[in-house]
Write a protein that holds these residues in place. Structure first.
Motif, PDB file in Angstrom:
ATOM      1  N   TRP A   1      36.047  44.219  28.728  1.00  0.00           N
ATOM      2  CA  TRP A   1      36.543  43.287  29.739  1.00  0.00           C
ATOM      3  C   TRP A   1      36.031  41.875  29.468  1.00  0.00           C
TER       4      TRP A   1
ATOM      5  N   ARG B   1      43.029  43.615  36.180  1.00  0.00           N
ATOM      6  CA  ARG B   1      41.658  44.130  36.230  1.00  0.00           C
ATOM      7  C   ARG B   1      41.600  45.565  35.698  1.00  0.00           C
TER       8      ARG B   1
ATOM      9  N   GLN C   1      40.822  49.373  35.533  1.00  0.00           N
ATOM     10  CA  GLN C   1      40.731  50.346  36.622  1.00  0.00           C
ATOM     11  C   GLN C   1      39.457  51.181  36.468  1.00  0.00           C
TER      12      GLN C   1
END
Length: 413
Positions: free
Chosen positions: A368, A411, A413
């Motif tokens: 991320w 975003r 999960q």
């Protein structure tokens, strides 16, 4: 050939690794019965003033005259070296640390093994050659390093050798080791397949408190069992180190893995097993002190300090607001130093794996943050400059644009 009529033997690690079936990188030679003058006359080039070591004029390999050493003072440099044509090969081998390093081989492949090194290779033992082992405190670190280097082959320190190492630790002579020698052995150990063995052996023989007190202080410090089944912070640190070794060959990454939780040793016992604020405590004292004492490079020091300070925040990346993510990318200097940013994420990944049963987990927080970094990096200040925005206003406007771009990312999960 320049070595014609010289009595030459391959010694040390080259013999050991050849018998183990490992790749031999360097060949070191011992020459028996020769003088420095004879070596120079044959075209060898002498290196160093303390030891009679020469470089072969064609291969560049090291040829050392057979020598003995006699203890005459404390520390690593407290030795008198004697090289003479009368020194025998066995005399030379007797001064070495471990039996597996005290073997020699003639050019025809014949093994010379006066101290049972081959038997110890087969028995996977790290055993000292003789009582003179205790004369050099550096050997405590060397044995620990060989335990790491040969850990994949199942080598263990012999009980008698471990006992001598404990005596040496209790003697106080480890304090005489110069930082450069400690760091040199540590770098070699960190480069091995199982670097945790280095620190584990030092801990087992009571040497870690003298050589790495910041790491020794972690043992016996508990962590929350629900997050850390291993509980002990020292054990966790060694697990993280081996996990880092599985993810990167970088010495800096592996050293940062060792340092990341040093602040937990400073948590007041009444707050155990929680360690709120350990990142800040780790930066203020132990990580900085360890790097300065070992005289690490600036790059290694900065990586260790950044990981120590930021690993807790990085672990929470999936929970962060968009603005906080943008600020974290800035604080990590991820745009200007993408290689270091990647190293930071690797250490954090290793931290997540440093727990029993978690050795193979992925690290979505790292993926991320990589995505966030790429998104932030793609936002150019040029359109803002064309609008005439300058100075502080430019920085604020650019930050807003970056936050907007990150907000548009799906975003995880």
């Amino acid at each position: 050939m320049v070595t014609d009529n010289l009595e030459c033997y391959i010694v040390g690690g080259a013999v050991r690794d050849r018998l183990l079936g490992r790749k031999v990188v360097d060949h070191d030679w011992v020459v028996v019965g020769a003088t420095p003058e004879e070596m120079l006359a044959r075209g060898f080039r002498q290196v160093g003033a303390d030891f009679p070591v020469f470089l072969h004029p064609e291969t560049g390999e090291e040829y050392a005259l057979a020598r003995t050493e006699r203890k005459q003072g404390r520390g690593y440099h407290g030795f008198a070296v004697h090289a003479d044509p009368a020194v025998t090969l066995e005399d030379d081998l007797a001064r070495r640390d471990l039996t597996i390093n005290a073997m020699a081989m003639r050019e025809n492949g014949e093994l010379v093994d006066p101290f049972g090194g081959r038997e110890d290779l087969e028995g996977r033992r790290l055993r000292h050659v003789g009582p003179a082992f205790v004369e050099d405190p550096l050997r405590v670190l060397r044995v620990a390093r060989f335990a790491a280097q040969l850990g994949a082959h199942g080598f263990e320190v012999a009980d008698a050798t471990a006992s001598l190492m404990r005596q040496m630790s209790a003697s106080g002579e480890l304090a005489d080791l110069v930082p450069e020698r400690v760091w040199a052995e540590t770098v070699k150990a960190l480069g091995t397949e199982r670097p945790s063995r280095y620190f584990a052996v030092l801990h087992d023989v009571d040497a870690l408190a003298e050589t790495f007190p910041e790491i020794e202080a972690l043992f016996g410090v508990p962590q929350p069992k629900e997050y850390h089944p291993e509980v002990d912070t020292g054990i966790h640190t060694l697990l993280v180190l081996d996990a880092a070794a599985g993810l990167s060959d970088s010495v800096g990454v592996r050293f940062a893995a060792v340092c990341h939780d040093l602040g937990k040793a400073l948590t007041p016992p009444e707050d155990w097993p929680q360690h709120i604020g350990h990142e800040h405590r780790g930066v203020v004292k132990p990580t900085r002190a360890l790097c300065e004492r070992l005289r690490t490079s600036k790059a290694i020091r900065e990586l260790a300090l950044t990981v120590t300070a930021q690993h807790g925040r990085i672990h929470r990346a999936l929970e962060m607001r968009d603005s906080t993510l943008v600020d974290l990318i800035d604080e990590l200097d991820a745009l200007r130093r993408p290689e270091r940013f990647e190293e930071i994420l690797i250490v954090c990944h290793a931290d997540s794996r440093g727990k029993p049963g978690k050795e193979s987990v992925e690290y979505p927080e790292g993926d991320w943050l990589r995505q966030v970094r790429e998104t932030v990096a793609a936002i150019s200040p040029q359109p803002l400059l064309e609008q005439g925005i300058r100075g502080k206003a430019l920085g604020e406007a650019l930050r807003r644009e970056r936050i907007r771009a990150v907000a548009e990312l799906p975003r995880p999960q």
